[in-house]
Design an enzyme around this catalytic site. Structure first.
Site, mmCIF file in Angstrom:
data_model
loop_
_atom_site.group_PDB
_atom_site.id
_atom_site.type_symbol
_atom_site.label_atom_id
_atom_site.label_comp_id
_atom_site.label_asym_id
_atom_site.label_seq_id
_atom_site.Cartn_x
_atom_site.Cartn_y
_atom_site.Cartn_z
ATOM 1 N N GLY A 15 42.365 37.906 32.793
ATOM 2 C CA GLY A 15 43.096 37.148 33.800
ATOM 3 C C GLY A 15 42.541 37.314 35.202
ATOM 4 O O GLY A 15 41.641 38.091 35.453
ATOM 5 N N SER A 16 43.052 36.553 36.137
ATOM 6 C CA SER A 16 42.681 36.645 37.539
ATOM 7 C C SER A 16 43.364 35.523 38.310
ATOM 8 O O SER A 16 44.565 35.555 38.490
ATOM 9 C CB SER A 16 41.174 36.604 37.728
ATOM 10 O OG SER A 16 40.872 36.907 39.063
ATOM 11 N N ARG A 17 42.582 34.480 38.703
ATOM 12 C CA ARG A 17 43.175 33.385 39.467
ATOM 13 C C ARG A 17 42.439 32.100 39.171
ATOM 14 O O ARG A 17 41.222 32.094 38.953
ATOM 15 C CB ARG A 17 43.092 33.684 40.966
ATOM 16 C CG ARG A 17 44.052 32.840 41.795
ATOM 17 C CD ARG A 17 43.975 33.222 43.246
ATOM 18 N NE ARG A 17 43.166 32.288 44.020
ATOM 19 C CZ ARG A 17 42.679 32.525 45.223
ATOM 20 N NH1 ARG A 17 42.871 33.687 45.811
ATOM 21 N NH2 ARG A 17 41.973 31.611 45.862
#
Length: 218
Positions: A187-189
């Site tokens: 995950g992240s953005r």
């Protein structure tokens, strides 16, 4: 019909396959767990290792789940599971919607519209946490899609844990809305830029589901 939030959540718990691009992390973990379990009957050390390695393997399987989705109707749908972190007007008239993905979210990203991939560009950068303002300079993959709304830009941004973005498709590929296009490990953005004149339907703090949550408003 589009999914309700509850049905989208159930999708993430069952009927999920493993995301493409997970094998460099997943296979060694599962192999270690399997080996320690196989030897646990003959070795105290193997038994001691079996518990944490099996738990880690189960966690990896959860992290890299890739559920099937009934794709919602609408001009622009969310490319990512997560929470809307910010909604920002851009100087060129577009609006950027930033979606923060935690390690517990599904990490596979989907095409926000049907169209043709006109550009997939890897941009080197840092790895600060994605909720930090300095994440604007993080490692990223910048996508451009030629769609019925014109050029749509989408950006996958790596974070402190997610240090690898895995695009699934190359430039020139035609995609349907909701097609899987890439993975951000852990995950992240994901940022999506809506064209001038397209009204945002989500708000800061709202949970989104890739392929299900509509981003724009009629």
């Amino acid at each position: 019909m589009p999914h309700s939030p509850d049905s989208a959540h159930r999708d993430s718990l069952k009927g999920a396959r493993i995301a493409r691009g997970a094998s460099p992390w997943l296979l060694p973990t599962v192999a270690t767990a399997a080996l320690s379990l196989a030897r646990s009957g003959r070795s105290k050390r193997a038994r001691a290792i079996a518990v944490p390695t099996t738990a880690l393997a189960a966690g990896m399987l959860w992290f890299f789940r890739d559920p099937e989705r009934e794709i919602a109707q609408g001009r622009v749908i969310s490319p990512a599971d997560g929470v809307v972190q910010s909604i920002m007007p851009w100087k060129d008239g577009r609006t950027r919607v930033a979606i923060f993905m935690s390690p517990l979210n599904v990490h596979v990203n989907r095409a926000p519209l049907a169209g043709t991939v006109t550009s997939v560009e890897h941009v080197p950068g840092g790895f600060v946490p994605a909720f930090n303002k300095e994440s604007e300079n993080n490692e990223r993959v910048v996508w451009h899609f030629d769609t019925e709304l014109g050029d749509i830009e989408m950006v996958q941004i790596a974070g402190a844990v997610a240090r690898r973005i895995v695009p699934y498709i190359p430039q020139g590929t035609k995609v349907e809305q909701g097609d899987r296009i890439g993975l951000i490990r852990f995950g992240s953005r994901v940022d999506i830029y809506l064209p001038e004149g397209v009204e945002v339907a989500v708000e800061v703090g709202q949970t989104t589901t890739a392929g299900v949550t509509r981003i724009d408003r009629d």
